[in-house]
Write a protein that holds these residues in place. Structure first.
Motif, mmCIF file in Angstrom:
data_model
loop_
_atom_site.group_PDB
_atom_site.id
_atom_site.type_symbol
_atom_site.label_atom_id
_atom_site.label_comp_id
_atom_site.label_asym_id
_atom_site.label_seq_id
_atom_site.Cartn_x
_atom_site.Cartn_y
_atom_site.Cartn_z
ATOM 1 N N HIS A 17 -3.937 59.878 -3.513
ATOM 2 C CA HIS A 17 -4.045 58.604 -2.782
ATOM 3 C C HIS A 17 -5.038 57.657 -3.435
ATOM 4 C CE1 HIS A 17 -1.831 60.017 0.813
ATOM 5 N NE2 HIS A 17 -2.249 61.190 0.370
ATOM 6 N N ASP A 22 -5.531 55.403 1.878
ATOM 7 C CA ASP A 22 -6.850 55.863 2.294
ATOM 8 C C ASP A 22 -7.638 56.597 1.225
ATOM 9 O OD1 ASP A 22 -5.159 58.003 2.358
ATOM 10 O OD2 ASP A 22 -5.627 58.642 4.401
ATOM 11 N N HIS A 47 0.072 56.492 1.435
ATOM 12 C CA HIS A 47 0.761 56.503 2.718
ATOM 13 C C HIS A 47 1.586 55.219 2.888
ATOM 14 C CE1 HIS A 47 -1.546 59.982 4.171
ATOM 15 N NE2 HIS A 47 -2.632 59.407 3.701
ATOM 16 N N HIS A 257 -8.158 62.214 -2.468
ATOM 17 C CA HIS A 257 -8.455 60.933 -1.801
ATOM 18 C C HIS A 257 -9.737 60.315 -2.367
ATOM 19 C CE1 HIS A 257 -5.510 62.229 1.247
ATOM 20 N NE2 HIS A 257 -5.644 61.085 1.894
HETATM 21 FE FE FE Z 1 -4.556 60.415 3.713
#
Ligand code: FE
Ligand code: AMP
Ligand code: FE
Ligand code: ZN
Length: 289
Positions: A17, A22, A47, A257
């Protein structure tokens, strides 16, 4: 696609990501981090958005790593949130984009609802959340978490998720999302390859129960994400058994992330044979190659 994806490099990490959703790094920073970590092929799977693809592809080609365009679609199975990875779909597909716009819009008003509830008890405003969200990004609880951290309410994202942002934390609001079955159909309709993300995490096992999984497979589900830090060991055994029974592709990935989670790039990887099968199944790739 400029790059010949058949010449992909190893190791392969198919779930990451950026700040388009996020993650904490921009798509090009993420590609640099992947190259630095020794990852040879990386999929960007923000996402509900493909907005990071162009920047990631450009950075990856400069860095000499292979970029796989992807996304993590939000779906809902009853009250449970079910994440579905989508690879190599047409980013201009209208039915898919209409649904993505609806999900992102719903996520925004849901985040506003949660912030207005939190604002009753804590010094927090929508501006705080906006300050932690890149323009146009898919908004989620992680952005609210970052705003709470900046306000000194909680020490980090994980603490926010364990308390205030938890579904039973008193401030939660669910998101709008299509069913997993509709998700599979939308992704296949756009020429993409659907793979269930972390399907054997605690509390999420319901999705791999036989009847529903069989329906997803009949509608075009291509694979299961097996090697992911949140899948339980018992769950992984069940996933291997289901993959054998239904002929599904098995993948492994980090779900990186940036600074937003402890997951490290390349901590889990996908076998080259699995990526080859994903490439084979993409109708979009076949059209554009
Ligand atoms: Fe996430
Ligand atoms: P949302 O989709 O807005 O409900 O938020 C879920 C997202 O929060 C997931 O995509 C995860 O990446 C992230 N998340 C879930 N639990 C945690 C946690 N404990 N720490 C950091 N991020 C988390
Ligand atoms: Fe996920
Ligand atoms: Zn993810």
């Amino acid at each position: 696609m400029a790059q010949d994806l058949r010449d992909f490099r190893e190791p392969i990490d198919l779930h990451t990501h950026s700040s388009i959703s996020d993650g904490t790094e921009s798509p090009d920073e993420l590609m640099r981090a992947a190259a630095g970590a020794g990852v040879g092929t990386v999929a960007l799977t923000d996402h509900d958005s493909s907005a990071g693809w162009a920047a990631a592809a450009e950075a990856a080609s400069e860095l000499g790593i292979t970029f796989i365009p992807g996304m993590e679609l939000s779906t809902r199975y009853g009250w449970k949130s079910v994440h579905m990875l989508a690879y190599l779909f047409d980013p201009t597909d209208e039915p898919l984009n209409a649904e993505l716009a609806r999900i992102r819009e719903g996520r925004r008003s849901r985040a506003e609802t949660m912030v207005s509830r939190l604002a009753v008890d804590y010094d927090l405003s929508w501006d705080d959340v906006a300050a932690h969200t890149a323009p146009g990004a898919t908004v989620g609880r992680p952005h609210i978490a970052d705003a709470l951290v900046a306000r000194g309410v909680v020490p980090d994202r994980s603490a926010a998720f364990a308390t205030l942002l938890h579904p039973r934390g008193g401030y939660y609001e669910p998101i709008y999302a299509p069913t997993p079955l509709d998700g599979v159909r939308l992704i296949r309709g756009a020429g993409g390859v659907p793979v269930l993300a972390h399907p054997a995490t605690r509390g999420r096992e319901g999705i791999i129960q036989d009847v529903y999984l069989g329906r997803l497979v009949d509608s075009g589900l291509a694979g299961l994400e097996l090697d992911h830090r949140d899948n339980t060991e018992d769950g992984k055994t069940a996933l291997r058994e289901r993959a054998d029974r239904y002929g599904l592709i098995l993948t492994g990935s980090s779900d990186y992330h940036g600074a937003g989670k402890p997951n490290r790039l390349g901590e889990n990887t996908t076998a080259p044979e699995s990526l080859e099968r994903i490439l084979d199944e993409s109708a979009y790739l076949a059209r554009t190659a």
